[in-house]
Design an enzyme around this catalytic site. Structure first.
Site: not given
Ligand code: AP5
Length: 220
Positions: A14, A89, A128, A162, A173
């Site tokens: 994402k 979410r 990552r 992270r 997660r």
């Molecule tokens: P990346 O692009 O970083 O993936 P992502 O989908 O953004 O993953 P996140 O881990 O950031 O998502 P998340 O939803 O767990 O975390 P968030 O920060 O929202 O890609 C991952 C890796 O793969 C990278 O190294 C990239 O280079 C590689 N890659 C990407 N695409 C690829 C491909 N096609 N092929 C190969 N490699 C690839 O949330 C964190 C925490 O915050 C949550 O756990 C929760 O506690 C809280 N939180 C956030 N939002 C909310 C909400 N709305 N409600 C409640 N709690 C929330």
């Protein structure tokens, strides 16, 4: 103006794809995860709460997240449109978003689901890392800096990982995604705005699939 949601499990890509859309279409990435990490770094009360919840791989309370996004959408840089990354979410967040957009005379154009198998997600998340200075994202195997040890974007030489990117938290997660977030998909499917892309493909190929969906909204 285009308003898009990128929906998918942790590590689906994402953030990677939101950054590409941001550059190409002058849209703004609104990442609730990044907002919470900024709160943690600031040491605020919200940050202290977020640190505990994020390290446990659980979700923050809906009311806090909804207020945070409402405040962010109201800033002037969202005028040309936004990409929601990590929000909504839960069903309550999806419903609150509808209300928020209706109150502001805004429309949701597209919800893009990034489909990736759980086994691949664990590998992606554990590899990552990001530039400590500008936040540019990398991966040990799939997206290394062009010059080893030096950020492509800003030239910095320090990188960070992270704290919630460890095997145990990733399991929690993923469980939270399947239990609380995946049930939103039918909600958007019924409204005809949901499109799915194969998130297992390489980064450029996923970007091309997303680009094709965006061009349907912006023909010509
Ligand atoms: P990346 O692009 O970083 O993936 P992502 O989908 O953004 O993953 P996140 O881990 O950031 O998502 P998340 O939803 O767990 O975390 P968030 O920060 O929202 O890609 C991952 C890796 O793969 C990278 O190294 C990239 O280079 C590689 N890659 C990407 N695409 C690829 C491909 N096609 N092929 C190969 N490699 C690839 O949330 C964190 C925490 O915050 C949550 O756990 C929760 O506690 C809280 N939180 C956030 N939002 C909310 C909400 N709305 N409600 C409640 N709690 C929330």
């Amino acid at each position: 103006m285009i308003n898009v949601i990128l929906l998918g499990p942790p590590g689906a890509g994402k953030g990677t794809q939101a950054k590409r859309l941001e550059q190409k279409h002058e849209l703004v990435q609104l990442s609730t995860g990044d907002m919470l990490r900024a709160a943690v770094a600031s040491g605020s009360e919200l940050g202290r709460q977020a640190k505990k919840v994020m390290e446990a791989g659980q979700l923050m309370p809906d009311d806090i997240i909804i207020a945070m996004i409402a405040e962010r959408i109201d800033r002037p840089d969202t005028k040309k449109g936004f990409i929601l990354d990590g929000f909504p979410r839960t069903t309550a967040q999806a419903k609150a978003l509808d209300k928020m957009l209706a109150e502001r005379g805004l429309k949701l154009d597209l919800v893009i689901e990034l489909k990736v198998d759980d086994a691949v997600l664990v590998e992606r998340i554990s590899g990552r890392f990001a530039c400590a200075k500008c936040g540019a994202g990398y991966h040990d195997l799939y997206q290394r800096p062009k010059i080893e040890g030096r950020c492509d974007r800003c030239g910095a030489t320090e990188f960070v990982r992270r704290p919630d990117d460890n095997a145990e938290t990733v399991k929690a997660r993923l469980a939270a995604y399947h239990a609380q977030t995946a049930p939103i998909l039918p909600y958007y499917a019924q409204r005809g705005v949901l499109r799915s892309v194969n998130g297992m493909a390489d980064i450029d190929e996923v970007a091309a699939q997303i680009e094709a969906l965006i061009s349907e909204l912006r023909p010509g």
